[in-house]
Write an enzyme that holds these catalytic residues in place. Structure first.
Site, PDB file in Angstrom:
ATOM      1  N   ILE A 166      38.978  42.122  51.998  1.00 55.62           N
ATOM      2  CA  ILE A 166      37.740  42.204  51.542  1.00 55.62           C
ATOM      3  C   ILE A 166      37.326  40.820  52.466  1.00 55.62           C
ATOM      4  O   ILE A 166      36.309  40.579  51.940  1.00 55.62           O
ATOM      5  CB  ILE A 166      37.888  41.849  49.493  1.00 55.62           C
ATOM      6  CG1 ILE A 166      38.944  42.825  49.484  1.00 55.62           C
ATOM      7  CG2 ILE A 166      36.715  41.430  49.316  1.00 55.62           C
ATOM      8  CD1 ILE A 166      39.846  43.373  47.235  1.00 55.62           C
TER       9      ILE A 166
ATOM     10  N   SER B 235      40.524  40.362  39.423  1.00 59.66           N
ATOM     11  CA  SER B 235      40.114  41.273  39.450  1.00 59.66           C
ATOM     12  C   SER B 235      39.838  42.217  37.991  1.00 59.66           C
ATOM     13  O   SER B 235      40.396  41.314  36.855  1.00 59.66           O
ATOM     14  CB  SER B 235      42.170  41.506  39.874  1.00 59.66           C
ATOM     15  OG  SER B 235      42.500  43.150  39.083  1.00 59.66           O
ATOM     16  N   ALA B 236      40.109  43.283  38.494  1.00 57.10           N
ATOM     17  CA  ALA B 236      40.007  44.160  36.636  1.00 57.10           C
ATOM     18  C   ALA B 236      41.332  44.008  35.521  1.00 57.10           C
ATOM     19  O   ALA B 236      41.628  44.619  34.572  1.00 57.10           O
ATOM     20  CB  ALA B 236      39.361  45.594  36.829  1.00 57.10           C
TER      21      ALA B 236
ATOM     22  N   TYR C 252      50.718  38.904  39.318  1.00 55.62           N
ATOM     23  CA  TYR C 252      50.174  39.030  39.744  1.00 55.62           C
ATOM     24  C   TYR C 252      49.193  39.106  38.838  1.00 55.62           C
ATOM     25  O   TYR C 252      48.400  38.079  39.263  1.00 55.62           O
ATOM     26  CB  TYR C 252      50.107  40.600  40.444  1.00 55.62           C
ATOM     27  CG  TYR C 252      48.521  41.085  40.877  1.00 55.62           C
ATOM     28  CD1 TYR C 252      47.696  40.290  42.164  1.00 55.62           C
ATOM     29  CD2 TYR C 252      47.919  42.114  40.599  1.00 55.62           C
ATOM     30  CE1 TYR C 252      46.468  40.798  42.611  1.00 55.62           C
ATOM     31  CE2 TYR C 252      46.654  42.175  40.706  1.00 55.62           C
ATOM     32  CZ  TYR C 252      46.025  41.747  42.052  1.00 55.62           C
ATOM     33  OH  TYR C 252      44.311  42.133  42.125  1.00 55.62           O
TER      34      TYR C 252
ATOM     35  N   LYS D  61      45.961  36.194  38.413  1.00 56.55           N
ATOM     36  CA  LYS D  61      44.156  36.218  37.894  1.00 56.55           C
ATOM     37  C   LYS D  61      44.235  35.444  36.853  1.00 56.55           C
ATOM     38  O   LYS D  61      43.004  34.969  37.581  1.00 56.55           O
ATOM     39  CB  LYS D  61      44.264  37.828  38.080  1.00 56.55           C
ATOM     40  CG  LYS D  61      45.100  38.023  39.346  1.00 56.55           C
ATOM     41  CD  LYS D  61      44.014  37.801  40.756  1.00 56.55           C
ATOM     42  CE  LYS D  61      43.566  38.141  42.396  1.00 56.55           C
ATOM     43  NZ  LYS D  61      43.354  37.558  43.134  1.00 56.55           N
TER      44      LYS D  61
ATOM     45  N   TYR E  94      37.371  43.044  40.710  1.00 54.08           N
ATOM     46  CA  TYR E  94      37.006  43.380  41.292  1.00 54.08           C
ATOM     47  C   TYR E  94      37.674  44.508  40.571  1.00 54.08           C
ATOM     48  O   TYR E  94      38.420  45.291  39.802  1.00 54.08           O
ATOM     49  CB  TYR E  94      37.145  44.040  42.453  1.00 54.08           C
ATOM     50  CG  TYR E  94      37.207  42.193  42.894  1.00 54.08           C
ATOM     51  CD1 TYR E  94      36.203  41.516  43.083  1.00 54.08           C
ATOM     52  CD2 TYR E  94      38.425  41.724  44.486  1.00 54.08           C
ATOM     53  CE1 TYR E  94      35.931  40.482  44.225  1.00 54.08           C
ATOM     54  CE2 TYR E  94      38.171  41.172  45.110  1.00 54.08           C
ATOM     55  CZ  TYR E  94      37.362  39.994  45.101  1.00 54.08           C
ATOM     56  OH  TYR E  94      37.223  38.874  45.878  1.00 54.08           O
TER      57      TYR E  94
ATOM     58  N   ASP F 112      50.750  51.660  34.418  1.00 57.97           N
ATOM     59  CA  ASP F 112      49.400  52.307  34.828  1.00 57.97           C
ATOM     60  C   ASP F 112      48.545  52.579  33.713  1.00 57.97           C
ATOM     61  O   ASP F 112      49.501  53.071  33.034  1.00 57.97           O
ATOM     62  CB  ASP F 112      49.632  54.185  35.643  1.00 57.97           C
ATOM     63  CG  ASP F 112      49.228  53.075  37.714  1.00 57.97           C
ATOM     64  OD1 ASP F 112      49.232  52.397  37.923  1.00 57.97           O
ATOM     65  OD2 ASP F 112      49.962  54.310  37.697  1.00 57.97           O
TER      66      ASP F 112
HETATM   67  N1  UFG Z   1      48.302  56.503  42.502  1.00 58.44           N
HETATM   68  C1  UFG Z   1      48.802  57.680  42.361  1.00 58.44           C
HETATM   69  N2  UFG Z   1      49.876  58.129  44.403  1.00 58.44           N
HETATM   70  C2  UFG Z   1      49.754  56.206  44.858  1.00 58.44           C
HETATM   71  C3  UFG Z   1      49.085  55.712  44.779  1.00 58.44           C
HETATM   72  C4  UFG Z   1      48.233  55.234  43.649  1.00 58.44           C
HETATM   73  O1  UFG Z   1      49.029  58.525  42.292  1.00 58.44           O
HETATM   74  O2  UFG Z   1      50.538  56.714  46.089  1.00 58.44           O
HETATM   75  C5  UFG Z   1      47.332  56.874  41.171  1.00 58.44           C
HETATM   76  C6  UFG Z   1      48.103  55.545  40.853  1.00 58.44           C
HETATM   77  O3  UFG Z   1      48.625  56.319  39.528  1.00 58.44           O
HETATM   78  C7  UFG Z   1      46.305  55.517  39.713  1.00 58.44           C
HETATM   79  C8  UFG Z   1      45.199  55.496  40.965  1.00 58.44           C
HETATM   80  O4  UFG Z   1      45.950  56.147  41.576  1.00 58.44           O
HETATM   81  O5  UFG Z   1      46.398  56.314  38.947  1.00 58.44           O
HETATM   82  C9  UFG Z   1      45.247  53.609  41.345  1.00 58.44           C
HETATM   83  O6  UFG Z   1      46.449  53.711  42.157  1.00 58.44           O
HETATM   84  P1  UFG Z   1      46.167  51.985  42.786  1.00 58.44           P
HETATM   85  O7  UFG Z   1      47.642  51.618  42.975  1.00 58.44           O
HETATM   86  O8  UFG Z   1      45.325  52.740  44.116  1.00 58.44           O
HETATM   87  O9  UFG Z   1      45.006  51.020  42.141  1.00 58.44           O
HETATM   88  P2  UFG Z   1      45.519  50.718  40.689  1.00 58.44           P
HETATM   89  O10 UFG Z   1      44.634  51.339  39.691  1.00 58.44           O
HETATM   90  O11 UFG Z   1      46.275  50.566  39.562  1.00 58.44           O
HETATM   91  O12 UFG Z   1      45.554  48.567  40.883  1.00 58.44           O
HETATM   92  C10 UFG Z   1      43.951  48.417  41.652  1.00 58.44           C
HETATM   93  C11 UFG Z   1      44.770  46.857  42.640  1.00 58.44           C
HETATM   94  C12 UFG Z   1      45.228  45.970  41.669  1.00 58.44           C
HETATM   95  C13 UFG Z   1      44.218  45.575  40.529  1.00 58.44           C
HETATM   96  C14 UFG Z   1      44.052  46.953  39.943  1.00 58.44           C
HETATM   97  C15 UFG Z   1      42.324  46.663  38.921  1.00 58.44           C
HETATM   98  O13 UFG Z   1      45.766  47.430  43.314  1.00 58.44           O
HETATM   99  O14 UFG Z   1      45.445  44.828  42.399  1.00 58.44           O
HETATM  100  O15 UFG Z   1      43.033  48.277  40.461  1.00 58.44           O
HETATM  101  O16 UFG Z   1      42.229  47.453  37.981  1.00 58.44           O
HETATM  102  F1  UFG Z   1      45.280  44.466  39.978  1.00 58.44           F
END
Ligand code: UFG
Length: 333
Positions: A13, A125-126, A149, A153, A177, A295
């Site tokens: 970013i 972060s959100a 983490y 924040k 974010y 999650d």
């Molecule tokens: N997901 C999968 N498979 C993967 C990775 C993720 O199905 O291999 C799904 C997760 O279950 C979720 C979605 O994709 O439903 C997004 O997952 P991410 O890991 O990409 O993102 P997150 O929403 O879990 O977390 C992100 C950032 C964090 C931050 C958060 C803020 O990684 O640092 O958003 O809401 F804190």
């Protein structure tokens, strides 16, 4: 030409933000120790922007070194990206997260106070909203965290609020974010996580390119449009422009102010995956596995405050996100 010090500017970013700072006519000093990034991104910035960043290869936790840097320049504002960001790793190595993420913030704040720098933008972060009680998430939603983490924040937001109370001249923006994805159109900058990606988009990209065998979709039994998790994906170039808007408007919105940076739209895992496959015409093998602990089902932003007070709004859609992510992935080989 205002000079902005960007802590952690070589990362995903940070590097996109420096490009937009240059485009808006700022000068940039970058402080980064490349612990989770590489100097190549700074070379790419130079190619894109035609300007070079003044670089200090330095750990932002090093207060003496920071003070030295601050004494050598007239700094108009600071954008703070310097921190570790992997949720799972933070659970395993909490002290490393607290030490690095909190110390870097304290060092930066001390240097700002010592050198009368009153403008700070912080990369929050959100995640600080915890499990949503209502959607869309407004900036007033109750705050909580479920891992080190997220705690970092949250603690840093508190530290910066306290700093503003004690120093009324300070102007601080906390930018929360949602899910940053995508890459600069040049495909020269992008997200290149070390090791196995935690986040969805880099995992999709690496699976499409054959680096990973199969994408695991973490659960399809959520109460969402198709059972998979829903998030507010935001193009990193839009996010970068949000930082420029925030730094430019700090003086107009004094004190410690908080803004969501998201699009206001929710997209499910399967929707994002289909868009990626359709737009890029590539195959991405996937299988549904169990839910990932921690999650939430769905999460998206209320965007009115940023729009009203910063005059900023995300412009790019899912197509641009999936296309630019893939182009950057192809270019990184
Ligand atoms: N997901 C999968 N498979 C993967 C990775 C993720 O199905 O291999 C799904 C997760 O279950 C979720 C979605 O994709 O439903 C997004 O997952 P991410 O890991 O990409 O993102 P997150 O929403 O879990 O977390 C992100 C950032 C964090 C931050 C958060 C803020 O990684 O640092 O958003 O809401 F804190």
């Amino acid at each position: 030409m205002p000079t902005i010090l960007v802590a952690g500017g070589a990362g995903y970013i940070g590097s996109h933000t420096i490009v937009e700072l240059f485009a808006a006519g700022h000068d940039v000093i970058c402080v980064d120790d490349f612990s989770n990034s590489s100097p190549e991104s700074l070379a790419s910035i130079q190619k894109i922007a035609g300007k070079s960043v003044t670089l200090y290869t330095q750990d932002v936790c090093n207060t003496a070194a920071l003070n030295d840097i601050f004494s050598q320049h007239v700094i108009d504002g600071v954008i703070h990206f310097a921190g570790y960001k992997a949720v799972g790793e933070s659970v395993e190595l909490p002290l490393m997260y607290y030490r690095n993420n909190i110390d870097s913030t304290l060092s930066l704040c001390e240097a700002c106070l010592n050198h009368h720098v009153t403008n700070i933008v912080f990369s929050s972060s959100a995640t600080v909203y915890g499990t949503p009680h209502f959607l869309p998430l407004t900036e007033e939603h109750p705050l909580s965290a479920t891992n080190p983490y997220g705690n970092c924040k949250l603690f840093i937001e508190h530290i910066l609020k306290d700093l503003c109370v004690a120093n009324p001249a300070m102007n601080i923006a906390l930018l929360r974010y949602f899910n940053p994805v995508g890459a600069h159109d040049s495909a020269l900058l992008g997200e290149s996580p070390r090791g196995i990606p935690n986040n969805l988009m880099p995992y999709i990209c690496q699976t499409a390119s054959g680096l990973r065998e199969c994408l695991n979709v973490f659960g399809d039994d959520y109460e969402t449009v198709d059972g998979t998790g829903v998030r507010d994906y935001i193009h990193v170039v839009d996010l970068a422009k949000g930082h420029v808007a925030a730094i430019n408007k700090l003086a107009e919105n004094p004190g410690c102010v908080t803004y969501n940076l998201g699009t206001g739209n929710g997209t499910s895992v399967l929707q994002l995956l289909s868009a990626f496959i359709a737009e890029n015409k590539v195959n991405v093998p996937y299988k549904v596995t169990s839910r990932r602990p921690g999650d939430v089902a769905e999460c998206w932003a209320a965007t009115d405050k940023a729009e009203k007070e910063l005059g900023w709004k995300a412009e790019l859609g899912i197509k641009e996100m999936v296309r630019s992510s893939w182009l950057a992935q192809c270019n990184s080989k």
